[in-house]
Design a protein around this motif. Structure first.
Motif, PDB file in Angstrom:
ATOM      1  N   UNK A   1       0.857  -1.179   0.000  1.00 41.07           N
ATOM      2  CA  UNK A   1       0.000   0.000   0.000  1.00 41.07           C
ATOM      3  C   UNK A   1       0.897   1.233   0.000  1.00 41.07           C
TER       4      UNK A   1
ATOM      5  N   UNK B   1       2.919   1.386  -4.222  1.00 43.33           N
ATOM      6  CA  UNK B   1       2.042   0.240  -4.029  1.00 43.33           C
ATOM      7  C   UNK B   1       0.704   0.456  -4.692  1.00 43.33           C
ATOM      8  N   UNK B   2      -0.291  -0.328  -4.276  1.00 43.11           N
ATOM      9  CA  UNK B   2      -1.653  -0.131  -4.731  1.00 43.11           C
ATOM     10  C   UNK B   2      -2.121  -1.077  -5.800  1.00 43.11           C
ATOM     11  N   UNK B   3      -1.243  -1.867  -6.395  1.00 45.03           N
ATOM     12  CA  UNK B   3      -1.654  -2.775  -7.468  1.00 45.03           C
ATOM     13  C   UNK B   3      -2.229  -4.030  -6.819  1.00 45.03           C
ATOM     14  N   UNK B   4      -3.484  -3.951  -6.431  1.00 45.31           N
ATOM     15  CA  UNK B   4      -4.100  -5.027  -5.670  1.00 45.31           C
ATOM     16  C   UNK B   4      -4.664  -6.079  -6.612  1.00 45.31           C
ATOM     17  N   UNK B   5      -4.011  -7.240  -6.606  1.00 45.63           N
ATOM     18  CA  UNK B   5      -4.410  -8.373  -7.448  1.00 45.63           C
ATOM     19  C   UNK B   5      -4.971  -9.457  -6.550  1.00 45.63           C
TER      20      UNK B   5
END
Lengths: 112, 111
Positions: free
Chosen positions: A93, A97-101
């Protein structure tokens, strides 16, 4: 972002605890562990997330292994409304970050 | 707070047509996402954005374009629609990637 592995399905009885496992053996030190669930015909909803320590909120508890290669979502007393697909993710996060797969998810069924 | 609003909720397209799925959020979130969910399958990340003017590819970006000119809006453009793009599309937002709030979804059928 680490690959996650979950069982395809699990069953539980109503009012019993449920332990949903997730493996994330390639997790890095800055990856948070996230759990979401998707009720039938609805959009996903946030359940809980954590980094190293176990976490509790009104919906569930998150138990994180000491080596962080696995985690367990705990529903303390399953209700019929908890029947859903539960998704685990290991993602950074904040900055960079933030590339939630999402993983493939575990379909939880709850029997009365 | 309306949260995350997606329009349209349903749409039928013919092969080769183009369209834009709209997504807006009123929570002043920095991060926004587009996912697709094929029937009986899990969620796949198409594109995401960590702030206005910044977008990045997810797992399945081919056939889609996005832009993020404002904090509030994150439209998803489908060019030359194909039957393989039949899916439910979910937009989501978060402050910094920690708790995503999802819209109700847009169901798209390409015939």
């Amino acid at each position: 972002d680490a690959k996650t592995t979950q069982p395809n399905s699990m069953e539980s009885n109503e009012e019993e605890p449920v332990h949903l496992p997730c493996n994330h053996s390639t997790i890095s030190g800055t990856d948070y562990i996230h759990w979401y669930r998707q009720l039938p015909s609805q959009g996903p909803e946030y359940v809980i997330h954590g980094l190293t320590s176990n976490v509790n909120n009104r919906m569930a508890s998150l138990a994180i292994a000491e080596d962080r290669k696995s985690s367990t979502l705990i529903l303390h007393r399953a209700t019929l409304r908890d029947a859903a697909v539960y998704y685990c993710s290991a993602t950074r996060t904040g900055n960079q970050g933030g590339k939630l797969i999402f993983g493939q998810g575990t379909e939880l069924s709850v029997k009365p | 707070n309306a949260g995350v609003t997606q329009t349209p909720k349903f749409r039928i397209l013919k092969i080769g047509q183009s369209m834009t799925l709209q997504c807006t959020q009123d929570m002043n979130h920095n991060y926004m996402y587009w996912y697709r969910q094929d029937p009986g399958m899990g969620l796949k990340l198409i594109y995401y954005s960590v702030g206005a003017g910044i977008t990045d590819k997810g797992e399945v970006p081919n056939g889609y374009n996005v832009s993020r000119s404002t904090t509030e809006d994150f439209p998803l453009r489908l060019e030359l629609a194909a039957p393989s793009q039949t899916s439910v599309y979910f937009c989501a937002s978060s402050y910094a990637g920690e708790e995503l709030f999802f819209g109700e979804g847009s169901r798209l059928t390409v015939l």
